[in-house]
Design a protein around this motif. Sequence first.
Motif, mmCIF file in Angstrom:
data_model
loop_
_atom_site.group_PDB
_atom_site.id
_atom_site.type_symbol
_atom_site.label_atom_id
_atom_site.label_comp_id
_atom_site.label_asym_id
_atom_site.label_seq_id
_atom_site.Cartn_x
_atom_site.Cartn_y
_atom_site.Cartn_z
ATOM 1 N N ARG A 88 39.808 77.249 -20.850
ATOM 2 C CA ARG A 88 41.063 75.909 -21.369
ATOM 3 C C ARG A 88 41.687 75.133 -20.000
ATOM 4 O O ARG A 88 41.461 74.170 -20.481
ATOM 5 C CB ARG A 88 40.585 75.941 -22.802
ATOM 6 C CG ARG A 88 40.214 76.192 -23.114
ATOM 7 C CD ARG A 88 41.242 76.307 -24.831
ATOM 8 N NE ARG A 88 39.879 76.323 -26.177
ATOM 9 C CZ ARG A 88 39.442 78.120 -25.957
ATOM 10 N NH1 ARG A 88 39.753 78.751 -25.742
ATOM 11 N NH2 ARG A 88 38.438 77.475 -26.910
ATOM 12 N N ASN A 89 42.413 76.154 -20.160
ATOM 13 C CA ASN A 89 43.390 75.567 -18.807
ATOM 14 C C ASN A 89 43.577 76.674 -17.054
ATOM 15 O O ASN A 89 43.056 78.029 -17.848
ATOM 16 C CB ASN A 89 44.648 75.448 -19.791
ATOM 17 C CG ASN A 89 45.425 74.292 -20.176
ATOM 18 O OD1 ASN A 89 44.588 73.375 -19.964
ATOM 19 N ND2 ASN A 89 44.959 74.709 -21.264
ATOM 20 N N THR B 175 36.597 82.163 -25.281
ATOM 21 C CA THR B 175 37.250 81.300 -23.996
ATOM 22 C C THR B 175 38.866 81.287 -24.189
ATOM 23 O O THR B 175 39.285 80.929 -25.093
ATOM 24 C CB THR B 175 36.942 79.932 -24.265
ATOM 25 O OG1 THR B 175 35.757 79.294 -24.183
ATOM 26 C CG2 THR B 175 37.237 79.613 -22.477
ATOM 27 N N ASP C 75 42.277 80.925 -23.050
ATOM 28 C CA ASP C 75 43.061 79.423 -22.749
ATOM 29 C C ASP C 75 43.577 79.381 -21.574
ATOM 30 O O ASP C 75 44.152 77.986 -21.446
ATOM 31 C CB ASP C 75 44.120 79.824 -23.902
ATOM 32 C CG ASP C 75 44.040 80.007 -25.601
ATOM 33 O OD1 ASP C 75 43.456 78.853 -25.977
ATOM 34 O OD2 ASP C 75 44.226 80.731 -26.332
#
Length: 179
Positions: free
Chosen positions: A53-54, A35, A37
């Motif tokens: 994630r962001n 995944t 970041d």
Amino acid sequence: MTQTDINGDPLIIQENVEWYTPKHLLDAVYATIGTPDLDPCCNTIGSPNVAARNYYCLADNGLAHNWNAENIFLNPPYGEELPEWIDKMIYHFRNRDVTNAILLIPAKTETTYWHKLADYAPAWCAVKGRISFISPTTGNTKQTGRFPSAVVLLTRKQDIFSKFCENFESLGIIYTRWE
């Protein structure tokens, strides 16, 4: 009259510079770096297309932020700002703010941005055929770009390099730097 590709699928010809990544390409990204970041160019319409994630969306202006992240996936807007996105990625990779990055970009090997990026890329995939991108307005995956695409890897890690070659070989020809 609508322009079509060789399969009869409509070519995207609107002014929108957002081209959402199809699932099969994202699956290869996830298999290579996990995944991400950070997705610094998150889509502005609907739910995020990339499982990161962001995110930075259009309103956040990803170019204005630091990209301190181990793994980044970048499918930048394909408009006149494209070289700025490439330069920013190179800057953060060169300064070791980013460990691994996968970029989906137009395969315009004659451009300055391509040659700058090639100095840092140990591998890239010349995607076979034209990508059927996801339309930001209709969600239709049968809208084909009017240019060839490449997936470019930035990494210093042998295991990521190997995973990239393995995960993207079914999508096109992999070119690697001989060192």
